[in-house]
Design an enzyme around this catalytic site. Structure first.
Site, PDB file in Angstrom:
ATOM      1  N   PRO A  38      53.192  63.387  73.990  1.00  0.00           N
ATOM      2  CA  PRO A  38      52.437  62.735  72.917  1.00  0.00           C
ATOM      3  C   PRO A  38      53.177  62.766  71.581  1.00  0.00           C
ATOM      4  O   PRO A  38      52.782  62.099  70.630  1.00  0.00           O
ATOM      5  CB  PRO A  38      51.129  63.535  72.851  1.00  0.00           C
ATOM      6  CG  PRO A  38      51.361  64.789  73.612  1.00  0.00           C
ATOM      7  CD  PRO A  38      52.499  64.551  74.548  1.00  0.00           C
ATOM      8  N   GLU A  77      51.147  73.376  77.845  1.00  0.00           N
ATOM      9  CA  GLU A  77      51.216  73.214  76.387  1.00  0.00           C
ATOM     10  C   GLU A  77      52.468  72.454  75.948  1.00  0.00           C
ATOM     11  O   GLU A  77      52.669  72.226  74.772  1.00  0.00           O
ATOM     12  CB  GLU A  77      51.172  74.573  75.693  1.00  0.00           C
ATOM     13  CG  GLU A  77      49.791  75.177  75.640  1.00  0.00           C
ATOM     14  CD  GLU A  77      48.750  74.236  75.054  1.00  0.00           C
ATOM     15  OE1 GLU A  77      48.920  73.792  73.912  1.00  0.00           O
ATOM     16  OE2 GLU A  77      47.773  73.943  75.762  1.00  0.00           O
ATOM     17  N   ASP A 132      53.809  36.904  78.741  1.00  0.00           N
ATOM     18  CA  ASP A 132      52.875  38.011  78.545  1.00  0.00           C
ATOM     19  C   ASP A 132      52.632  38.237  77.060  1.00  0.00           C
ATOM     20  O   ASP A 132      53.495  37.931  76.231  1.00  0.00           O
ATOM     21  CB  ASP A 132      53.474  39.330  79.093  1.00  0.00           C
ATOM     22  CG  ASP A 132      53.420  39.397  80.603  1.00  0.00           C
ATOM     23  OD1 ASP A 132      52.679  38.606  81.207  1.00  0.00           O
ATOM     24  OD2 ASP A 132      54.120  40.259  81.171  1.00  0.00           O
TER      25      ASP A 132
HETATM   26  N1  ADE Z   1      51.731  63.718  77.954  1.00  0.00           N
HETATM   27  C1  ADE Z   1      50.542  64.085  77.441  1.00  0.00           C
HETATM   28  N2  ADE Z   1      50.034  63.147  76.657  1.00  0.00           N
HETATM   29  C2  ADE Z   1      50.933  62.109  76.660  1.00  0.00           C
HETATM   30  C3  ADE Z   1      50.974  60.848  76.033  1.00  0.00           C
HETATM   31  N3  ADE Z   1      50.006  60.428  75.227  1.00  0.00           N
HETATM   32  N4  ADE Z   1      52.037  60.063  76.278  1.00  0.00           N
HETATM   33  C4  ADE Z   1      53.039  60.486  77.071  1.00  0.00           C
HETATM   34  N5  ADE Z   1      53.036  61.675  77.695  1.00  0.00           N
HETATM   35  C5  ADE Z   1      52.001  62.481  77.494  1.00  0.00           C
END
Ligand code: ADE
Length: 252
Positions: free
Chosen positions: A90, A117, A170
């Site tokens: 993330p 984590e 697309d």
């Molecule tokens: N791993 C955990 N959350 C993620 C996300 N939003 N994008 C990519 N990998 C992730």
């Protein structure tokens, strides 16, 4: 295109790889998918442990550098051509169709999926991966994100989508930088709702004009952010492949 997926949960991929558009792409030799279990590179040969508690305390477990780095190096060495290493996190740059097009430009992608984590920071320092997030939310692991990338990238591999013109039109593509226009098929009328007459006219120029206007209007109504003069966020270029200098490294 060759995908190598590095994961702690290889079995999650069997359904997806066995069913989707990807299956046909694999069967026709356009795409290869190789799944690798990070546990196989654990130095703990008995329990195959791959994670440990964070130094400094705190909740959860962290993926160990001495499992992930040897795993990536071994997978890279499986072919003559090292792949572009993507880490799913993330904290990465956000996946957009522009990023998908960049990724589709590599003949081989390694998709490194995390759990727990997160990754020991030294994995980033040593491997300098292209860190990618599929959105601002936290998944329980990178596996579903890796599937999203495989899906979006393989559609751009020539021959994977039946109609070669398809992906060009697309949403977010070069021809269609905003959202795709509204589509209709038979019947011509349903519960009093009719197909716009221009689409039945056979006049290709007028149809193209209508679609262009419809696309712009939809994008303005639904995704005004795509029109911002500044364009997409400045995360659209992949990082340099060289590992960054390590903090605290002694300078001669
Ligand atoms: N791993 C955990 N959350 C993620 C996300 N939003 N994008 C990519 N990998 C992730």
């Amino acid at each position: 295109m060759r995908f190598d997926v590095l994961t702690l949960f290889p079995e999650m991929f069997s359904g997806y790889v066995g069913q989707s558009l990807l299956r046909r792409a694999i069967d026709s030799g356009l795409v290869e998918v190789h799944i690798h279990n990070i546990r196989d590179w654990s130095p703990d040969k008995k329990h195959k442990k791959v994670d440990d508690r964070p130094y400094g305390g705190g909740p959860g477990m962290v993926l160990r550098v001495d499992c992930v780095v040897p795993c990536v190096e071994a997978v890279q060495a499986m072919t003559d051509q090292p792949g572009h290493l993507v880490m799913l996190t993330p904290q990465g740059r956000r996946l957009t169709q522009t990023v998908v097009r960049q990724l589709a430009g590599y003949p081989r992608l390694l998709l490194l999926c995390g759990r727990y984590e997160g990754f020991d920071e030294r994995i980033r320092l040593l491997l300098a991966p292209d860190e990618i997030s599929i959105g601002d939310y936290v998944l329980s692991g990178g596996e579903t994100a890796a599937m999203v990338i495989m899906d979006a990238v393989s559609r751009l591999v020539p021959g994977v989508v039946g109609d070669p013109e398809g992906p060009q039109w697309d949403s977010f593509s070069e021809q269609m930088p905003g959202l795709e226009f509204a589509q209709y098929t038979r019947p011509r009328e349903y519960r009093g709702l009719t197909v716009p007459s221009v689409l039945l006219s056979g006049d290709h120029a007028r149809i193209a004009q209508w679609r262009q206007e419809n696309s712009v209007e939809r994008t303005r109504m639904r995704r005004a952010d795509l029109f911002t003069p500044s364009g997409p966020p400045p995360t659209d270029s992949p990082p340099e492949r060289q590992p960054p200098e390590q903090p605290g490294q002694a300078t001669p």
